[in-house]
Design an enzyme around this catalytic site. Structure first.
Site, mmCIF file in Angstrom:
data_model
loop_
_atom_site.group_PDB
_atom_site.id
_atom_site.type_symbol
_atom_site.label_atom_id
_atom_site.label_comp_id
_atom_site.label_asym_id
_atom_site.label_seq_id
_atom_site.Cartn_x
_atom_site.Cartn_y
_atom_site.Cartn_z
ATOM 1 N N GLY A 124 0.827 -1.211 0.000
ATOM 2 C CA GLY A 124 0.000 0.000 0.000
ATOM 3 C C GLY A 124 0.855 1.253 0.000
ATOM 4 O O GLY A 124 0.604 2.203 -0.761
ATOM 5 N N ILE A 146 6.225 -7.538 7.627
ATOM 6 C CA ILE A 146 6.379 -8.864 8.232
ATOM 7 C C ILE A 146 5.698 -9.916 7.364
ATOM 8 O O ILE A 146 6.013 -11.093 7.461
ATOM 9 C CB ILE A 146 5.819 -8.937 9.678
ATOM 10 N N ASP A 147 4.759 -9.489 6.511
ATOM 11 C CA ASP A 147 3.956 -10.454 5.747
ATOM 12 C C ASP A 147 4.733 -11.121 4.612
ATOM 13 O O ASP A 147 4.306 -12.161 4.116
ATOM 14 C CB ASP A 147 2.718 -9.769 5.151
ATOM 15 N N ARG A 182 -2.641 -31.723 25.023
ATOM 16 C CA ARG A 182 -3.667 -30.853 24.438
ATOM 17 C C ARG A 182 -3.375 -30.558 22.971
ATOM 18 O O ARG A 182 -2.243 -30.709 22.509
ATOM 19 C CB ARG A 182 -3.673 -29.504 25.168
ATOM 20 N N ARG A 191 -1.655 -11.291 6.847
ATOM 21 C CA ARG A 191 -2.688 -10.831 5.925
ATOM 22 C C ARG A 191 -3.105 -11.934 4.973
ATOM 23 O O ARG A 191 -3.360 -13.045 5.416
ATOM 24 C CB ARG A 191 -2.217 -9.579 5.193
ATOM 25 N N GLU A 242 -3.766 -15.814 9.878
ATOM 26 C CA GLU A 242 -4.996 -15.038 10.111
ATOM 27 C C GLU A 242 -5.849 -14.924 8.849
ATOM 28 O O GLU A 242 -7.058 -14.762 8.929
ATOM 29 C CB GLU A 242 -4.641 -13.636 10.618
ATOM 30 N N HIS A 296 0.220 -8.481 17.653
ATOM 31 C CA HIS A 296 1.260 -7.494 17.383
ATOM 32 C C HIS A 296 2.597 -7.792 18.048
ATOM 33 O O HIS A 296 3.572 -7.069 17.801
ATOM 34 C CB HIS A 296 0.765 -6.102 17.759
ATOM 35 N N ARG A 299 5.166 -7.905 15.527
ATOM 36 C CA ARG A 299 5.672 -6.669 14.908
ATOM 37 C C ARG A 299 6.636 -5.920 15.819
ATOM 38 O O ARG A 299 7.299 -4.969 15.383
ATOM 39 C CB ARG A 299 4.498 -5.760 14.559
HETATM 40 O O1 F6P Z 1 0.752 -5.931 7.241
HETATM 41 C C1 F6P Z 1 1.283 -6.168 8.499
HETATM 42 C C2 F6P Z 1 0.223 -6.567 9.476
HETATM 43 O O2 F6P Z 1 0.819 -6.797 10.728
HETATM 44 C C3 F6P Z 1 -0.630 -7.756 9.048
HETATM 45 O O3 F6P Z 1 0.023 -8.980 9.221
HETATM 46 C C4 F6P Z 1 -1.856 -7.556 9.910
HETATM 47 O O4 F6P Z 1 -2.999 -8.137 9.335
HETATM 48 C C5 F6P Z 1 -1.985 -6.063 9.946
HETATM 49 O O5 F6P Z 1 -0.718 -5.517 9.639
HETATM 50 C C6 F6P Z 1 -2.435 -5.498 11.281
HETATM 51 O O6 F6P Z 1 -2.606 -4.125 11.120
HETATM 52 P P1 F6P Z 1 -2.903 -3.138 12.336
HETATM 53 O O7 F6P Z 1 -1.583 -2.842 13.011
HETATM 54 O O8 F6P Z 1 -3.481 -1.954 11.688
HETATM 55 O O9 F6P Z 1 -3.834 -3.846 13.279
#
Ligand code: F6P
Length: 408
Positions: A124, A146-147, A182, A191, A242, A296, A299
């Site tokens: 983006g 990270i994706d 378990r 994403r 996800e 997160h 990240r």
């Molecule tokens: O694109 C990176 C990412 O961490 C994706 O893996 C995740 O879906 C999205 O951003 C989460 O975005 P936000 O920080 O806006 O919740």
């Protein structure tokens, strides 16, 4: 934050846009050191593209304020994935940036004597850089996410740091899963691409890996768990991306309603599939199941050594592109070399090929992707005979070199 002031020395601008990830500061440091050596000053625009206009906000970057940031997560410039600069809606559907904003960026570049603007971002954010380029603003791109879902580069920086985090989570879940016999479900980010789930699943010894690129069913997932039980393995680790789709239901989002098929291309906020899967496994197999949504954490934190090296190389080679006046290009990592491609090519989504070598390796170890695959991925085919892989569209027996997917 500095005042808006001109300078006789040529300058390079840099900004970090979109969701943050480990390694952004390493890129900034790499740019500053390399740019200074080539006779440029550097200014860092704050909060992504927002700092470029109205009000212009930036930081003069130098050795002093970038010293020691190599190993730090986050970005000293701040970032945003919202704001006035949007070049796409949904997943890569183009929309035009407001011409007044473009004019404002040009004025800022002129006033600050910016000879090249380095935009560090994912698809983006780089789509914004592409429109800058089309409007005559001298930009170069650096791939960040990270994706790992950008074409033309083997790896984006930040990816392996996220994989490291998810792998660490799996290592921890492994011991507790085994103690309590378990099923543990780990939901990871990524994403609409399954790279993090695939790599962490392999590195962390996942038993079932569910990714958006391989359709799966609950029957197959539960069968894999039951078969492990029968072999005496009383616990199972399930890794789910996800963006994996629930059979017949599609994406799970944090929005109030489940999107229908037509909506799935929109920039929905993903998350929640892990809990759904955990509940369903418990209901069907009757085994205690727990779910962890890593979120997160993936990240945050320090970049891995690989990401530090990659990010530093991206920074230095972005400066090289400016020195060589190769604007509109994005630095790429095509092992073992750094190269560059037009940004327009790089912003295409790169997802996991269901027959890539990593998927084949996982299957060869008995990992289930929740699909109908039951074979052996590696088979000898006598010369002249048609291989099983050629006869089957998606069985995963094809050698990696025959894969036509965008990367790996
Ligand atoms: O694109 C990176 C990412 O961490 C994706 O893996 C995740 O879906 C999205 O951003 C989460 O975005 P936000 O920080 O806006 O919740």
């Amino acid at each position: 934050m500095s005042k808006h002031q001109a300078s006789g020395t040529p300058r390079i601008g840099i900004l970090t846009a979109g969701g943050d990830c480990p390694g952004l500061n390493a890129v900034i440091r790499g740019v500053v050191k390399s740019a200074n050596l080539h006779g440029y000053e550097v200014v860092g625009f704050l909060k992504g593209y927002e700092g470029l206009v109205d009000p212009v906000s930036y930081l003069a970057l130098n050795h002093k304020n970038t010293s020691g940031i190599l190993s730090q997560g986050g970005t000293i410039l701040g970032s945003t994935n919202k704001g006035r600069f949007a070049a796409t809606v949904g997943v890569n559907d183009r929309c035009e940036i407001d011409p007044e904003l473009i004019a404002g960026v040009k004025t800022t570049a002129l006033q600050l004597n910016i000879h090249g603007l380095i935009c560090v971002g994912g698809d983006g954010s780089l789509a914004v850089a592409q429109q800058f380029h089309e409007n005559g603003i001298p930009v170069v791109g650096v791939p960040k996410t990270i994706d790992n879902d950008l074409s033309s580069t083997a790896f984006t920086f930040g990816f392996f740091s996220a994989v490291f985090c998810a792998t660490d989570a799996l290592d921890r879940l492994h011991t507790t899963a085994e103690s309590h016999e378990r099923v543990m479900v780990l939901e990871v980010m990524g994403r609409h691409a399954g790279w993090i789930a695939l790599y962490a699943g392999i590195a962390g010894g996942g038993d079932v890996i569910l990714i958006p690129e391989i359709p799966w069913t609950f029957d197959n997932v539960c069968e894999a768990i039951v078969q492990r039980e029968q072999r005496g393995r009383k616990f199972t680790l399930v890794v789910v991306a996800e963006g994996a789709e629930l059979p017949e239901k599609g994406l799970v989002t944090q929005d109030k309603h489940t999107p229908d098929r037509a909506e799935t291309r929109k920039q929905v906020r993903l998350g929640g599939i892990g809990n759904y899967i955990g509940r369903e496994i418990e209901r069907r197999v009757g085994k205690e199941t727990r779910t962890v949504v890593l979120g997160h954490l993936q990240r945050g934190g320090n970049p891995t050594t690989f990401d530090r090296v990659l990010a530093t190389q991206y920074g230095a080679h972005a400066v090289r592109l400016i020195v060589e006046r190769k604007f509109g290009q994005m630095v790429t990592y095509q092992p073992p070399d750094m190269s560059d491609v037009p940004i327009i090519e790089a912003i295409k989504l790169a997802t996991v090929s269901p027959i890539c070598s990593a998927v084949q390796a996982a299957r060869a170890l008995g990992v289930s992707f929740g699909d109908d695959y039951r074979g052996r991925p590696f088979q000898y085919t006598p010369p002249g005979e048609k291989s099983a892989a050629d006869a089957d569209d998606h069985c995963g027996a094809r050698p990696a070199k025959a894969v036509k997917s965008s990367k790996r």
